[in-house]
Scaffold this active site. Structure first.
Site, short mmCIF file in Angstrom:
data_model
loop_
_atom_site.label_atom_id
_atom_site.label_comp_id
_atom_site.label_asym_id
_atom_site.label_seq_id
_atom_site.Cartn_x
_atom_site.Cartn_y
_atom_site.Cartn_z
N TYR A 141 0.90 -1.34 -0.02
CA TYR A 141 -0.25 -0.04 -0.01
C TYR A 141 1.01 1.16 0.00
CZ TYR A 141 -3.32 3.51 1.16
OH TYR A 141 -4.11 4.89 1.27
N ASP A 165 9.45 3.36 0.17
CA ASP A 165 8.40 4.23 0.76
C ASP A 165 8.68 3.81 2.19
OD1 ASP A 165 5.86 5.02 1.85
OD2 ASP A 165 4.71 3.81 0.59
N LYS A 206 3.97 11.03 7.57
CA LYS A 206 3.52 10.67 8.87
C LYS A 206 4.52 10.87 10.06
CE LYS A 206 0.97 6.50 7.41
NZ LYS A 206 -0.28 7.05 6.89
#
Ligand SMILES: Cc1ncc(COP(=O)(O)O)c(C=O)c1O
Length: 436
Positions: free
Chosen positions: A150, A248, A276
């Site tokens: 994801y 990522d 984040k």
């Protein structure tokens, strides 16, 4: 047990139910991101401080989700607030260069050992721009990604994020499964921890493949660690076939250690995506890496824009996180995490539960299978019913973990011994209930 726990949930969260009903009038599902929803309704929160949240029913909840990692410093961390207030004194948005955004870029380059970086506002933007940069750099257009990987909502990266097994095909050469209304171009999907499968695709299609994007540690399927040597092998293959390697680190980042997962594992990608944890809770993301590749932006070969990129408030969050996330501070949080993992492992053994723990940095999870999970197909074979029951059990006893059943807990800088004891004792009570 499941029926009893859902009954307990609706009994103790009346105000959240009312709030959800009202919110559905103005937002689909009554939430601001579909991840936040679950049936019959999610908990609605009014405030948060440190490691704790207060919901609309007035319940105190131990937060083990911590904004999927964005709240690594803890809610309302004093340094983050002080930096943000100081930045506000000078203005909120300049849309022109500023020493505070230069300072932010320098901090990220130094910390993550990259040459150049650009800011964005979400992980989705960071992964999208990283992929575009790779394509502009080598003039190729196909993407390789992991089955079960994801990376946010950029169309090609949604391929096979959580595919139905009915559609997914051969585990060694998975089908790219594309959602309705999504435009993807050419995307190849490979299994994690499988170098021969990766090399097969690279050898066949390297002339068209621009990049391979993956999380170095999969943190959207619980926590799935790379096999020893896997990422080094990936690095070698990308170099051999002139394919840009993108890590990522939107989820790993500072939660993996002071310099992120790449440094910790000892494999350097060409480009890295961050979000984040780097922003102290403010909306901040970044992509960066080798100067040679990032200079496709300098040369005008890749257009990167964004009104809010590098805004002073997000930069203030970054500054505070850079100061807070010392080796020592993260080592303390990681030691608490390790303690929780060890104690929960003991409980799993004591009660002979079909589960094991996995941890990485300040994150941990219980995976409901006896065997290790090495890829998406293994993850699909885990016991989702017990995972859901365990999540609901904790929620009913004031401990909130992410709703996806594929997430993990996060021990932030604000969690301490009291919070670890609560996490462990709650798991013990769950084990007792399961076995009685
Ligand atoms: C690994 C990974 N990449 C990218 C994203 C997308 O980030 P955002 O939700 O900020 O767009 C996420 C979000 O959870 C993620 O886990």
């Amino acid at each position: 047990m499941m029926a009893a726990e859902w009954a307990l949930f609706t009994k103790s969260t009346f105000a959240s139910g009312v709030e959800s009903t009202i919110a559905k009038d103005s937002s689909p599902l009554g939430v601001t991101s579909s991840f936040q929803y679950w049936d019959p309704y999610p908990i609605s929160v009014v405030s948060a401080k440190g490691a704790w949240m207060t919901d609309v029913d007035g319940r105190q909840l131990l937060d083990l989700s911590m904004g999927f990692g964005a709240m690594l410093a803890g809610h309302l961390n004093e340094e983050v607030i002080a930096e943000t207030k100081a930045a506000l004194e000078g203005g909120m948005l300049f849309v022109t260069p500023s020493p505070i955004s230069r300072d932010g870029a320098e901090r990220l380059c130094k910390r993550f050992e990259i040459d150049k970086v650009r800011f964005a506002n979400s992980g989705t933007e960071a992964t999208m721009y990283a992929v575009r940069t790779a394509k502009a750099y080598n003039g190729k257009s196909a993407i390789v990604k992991l089955e079960g990987g994801y990376h946010g909502s950029y169309d090609p990266l949604t391929v096979s994020a959580k595919p139905d097994l009915d559609l997914a095909g051969n585990p060694e050469e998975p089908n790219p499964v594309v959602g309705k209304g999504i435009n993807v171009g050419v995307v190849f999907v490979v299994p994690f921890n499988n170098l021969p499968a990766l090399e097969k695709v690279f050898a066949r299609d390297h002339e068209s493949i621009a990049c391979f994007i993956l999380e170095p540690v999969l943190e959207n399927l619980g926590i799935v660690l790379p096999d020893a040597g896997y990422l080094a092998g990936v690095r070698e293959l990308c170099t051999k076939y002139n394919i840009v390697l993108i890590f990522d680190e939107v989820k790993t980042g500072l939660t993996a250690g002071p310099r992120g997962a790449a440094h910790r594992i000892g494999v350097q990608p060409d480009l890295i995506c961050l979000a984040k944890s780097i922003g102290g809770g403010l909306p901040l993301a970044a992509f960066g890496g080798k100067a040679e590749i990032m200079d496709t932006i300098t040369k005008g070969a890749m257009a990167h824009f964004g009104t809010f990129n590098g805004n002073p408030l997000a930069m203030a969050g970054l500054r505070a996180m850079d100061r807070l996330c010392t080796e020592e501070a993260l080592a303390t949080a990681e030691a608490f995490n390790k303690q929780a993992l060890d104690r929960i492992t003991d409980i799993i053994e004591e009660f002979q539960l079909p589960a094991h723990t996995v941890g990485f940095g300040v994150k941990g999870c219980v995976t409901w299978s006896k065997d290790p999970v090495r890829n998406y197909r293994d993850y699909k074979a885990t016991d989702f019913a017990i995972a859901e029951l365990s999540w609901l059990w904790s929620m009913n006893r004031g401990i909130i973990t992410p709703p996806g059943l594929d997430e993990q807990w996060l021990i932030s800088l604000a969690h301490g011994q009291k919070e670890i004891d609560l996490l462990v004792e709650d798991f013990r009570a769950f084990a007792v209930a399961l076995r009685s």
